[in-house]
Design an enzyme around this catalytic site. Structure first.
Site, PDB file in Angstrom:
ATOM      1  N   ASN A   1       0.816  -1.218   0.000  1.00 62.48           N
ATOM      2  CA  ASN A   1       0.000   0.000   0.000  1.00 62.48           C
ATOM      3  C   ASN A   1       0.845   1.261   0.000  1.00 62.48           C
ATOM      4  OD1 ASN A   1      -3.276  -0.199   1.589  1.00 62.48           O
ATOM      5  ND2 ASN A   1      -2.402  -1.481   0.004  1.00 62.48           N
TER       6      ASN A   1
ATOM      7  N   SER B   1      -3.980   1.847 -16.725  1.00 62.05           N
ATOM      8  CA  SER B   1      -2.599   1.503 -17.063  1.00 62.05           C
ATOM      9  C   SER B   1      -1.757   1.307 -15.803  1.00 62.05           C
ATOM     10  CB  SER B   1      -1.970   2.593 -17.943  1.00 62.05           C
ATOM     11  OG  SER B   1      -1.751   3.791 -17.208  1.00 62.05           O
TER      12      SER B   1
ATOM     13  N   ARG C   1      -0.011  -8.845  -5.939  1.00 55.56           N
ATOM     14  CA  ARG C   1      -1.184  -8.910  -5.069  1.00 55.56           C
ATOM     15  C   ARG C   1      -1.786 -10.323  -5.068  1.00 55.56           C
ATOM     16  NH1 ARG C   1      -3.166  -3.949  -2.388  1.00 55.56           N
ATOM     17  NH2 ARG C   1      -5.068  -5.153  -2.204  1.00 55.56           N
TER      18      ARG C   1
ATOM     19  N   HIS D   1      -9.865   4.453  -5.604  1.00 57.34           N
ATOM     20  CA  HIS D   1      -9.708   4.129  -4.186  1.00 57.34           C
ATOM     21  C   HIS D   1      -8.261   4.213  -3.693  1.00 57.34           C
ATOM     22  CE1 HIS D   1     -11.235   2.670  -0.426  1.00 57.34           C
ATOM     23  NE2 HIS D   1     -10.557   1.542  -0.460  1.00 57.34           N
TER      24      HIS D   1
END
Length: 271
Positions: A38, A166, A176, A243
């Site tokens: 993150n 992109s 991930r 987000h």
């Protein structure tokens, strides 16, 4: 380098980087999320702070404990214990989504130990009409519920997190996806995150809300309830952004957060 910290009934993985006033970084609940996935790209802009980047319980390298407690409440208490174990009496908290909710809970329960809050589209405060869930949360819950989630499901989820698709690179999707398979949450769907709404007025820390205007996971329409509930809160909205504000708009995010942590954005309200 990642280290493991024992906080009594849980172990938390964390990275400790930089030196100066402490900042605790708290990630979201998305599949494959970790503290460094993150926020790793933001840390070079905060080298003059001591950055504690935590894998929350059940994500990354932090094992999931057995608990019936709401996840936000459980995680907040373990992060507070981690701060004590690391010799941190008071810190700024920066939280994305679920991590933003954890940061709010810490500020509610342990106000003397929180300096400033930066919350990127935080969870923990739902509008009266939820569900139905926004499309980003639908994909998150579907991924969590899958017995063996697919890489394509991860790709769809990552693309929903950014306005500029992109930025949903193959490398990011692979990272991930691999992380999600190592620590796939075993949770009821939707998870019992907990409700912070009744205690918003108890947050005394200066608070900066940062939102992507096109967020499809925790939409901007959910922001007013938090903005109005926290007495010393302000809101910055970044256009052409979903987000993952700290990733998609990293230069602007780093600038406005540094300004806020240094006292530029909330000084008048503290007088």
């Amino acid at each position: 380098m990642t280290s493991i910290l024992d906080v009594g009934d849980a172990q938390l993985a964390y990275t400790d980087a930089g030196s100066g006033s402490p900042v605790v970084w708290l990630h979201g609940s998305g599949p494959g999320a970790t503290g460094m996935s993150n926020f790793g790209g933001n840390l070079p802009a905060f080298e003059d702070y001591r950055n504690i980047v935590i894998d929350l319980p059940g994500w990354g390298q932090s094992p999931r404990p057995q608990t019936d407690e709401p996840l936000i409440f459980h995680a907040a208490d373990r992060v507070r214990r981690a701060m004590t174990a690391l010799g941190i009496e008071r810190a700024h908290l920066v939280g994305n989504s679920y991590g933003g909710a954890v940061a709010m809970r810490i500020a509610m329960r342990y106000p003397a130990h929180v300096d400033r809050l930066v919350l990127m589209a935080p969870g923990g405060v739902l509008p009266a009409n939820a569900p139905p869930w926004p499309v980003g949360l639908e994909h998150l819950f579907a991924y969590m519920a899958a017995e063996k989630p697919s890489r394509e499901a991860m790709a769809e989820f990552v693309r929903l997190m950014v306005f500029d698709e992109s930025l949903a690179t193959e490398e990011l999707i692979d990272e991930r996806y691999a992380s999600s398979l190592r620590a796939h949450p075993e949770l009821p769907i939707p998870p019992n995150f907990g409700d912070l709404t009744p205690d918003l007025a108890g947050i005394g820390a200066p608070t900066l809300l940062v939102w992507g205007r096109e967020d499809q996971t925790v939409p901007l329409t959910w922001a007013p309830k938090i903005l109005e509930g926290i007495p010393n809160a302000e809101l910055r909205v970044l256009p052409h952004c979903r987000h993952w504000v700290q990733y998609e708009r990293a230069p602007e995010f780093n600038h406005i957060v540094r300004e806020f942590l240094q006292g530029g954005a909330a000084a008048a309200s503290e007088e």
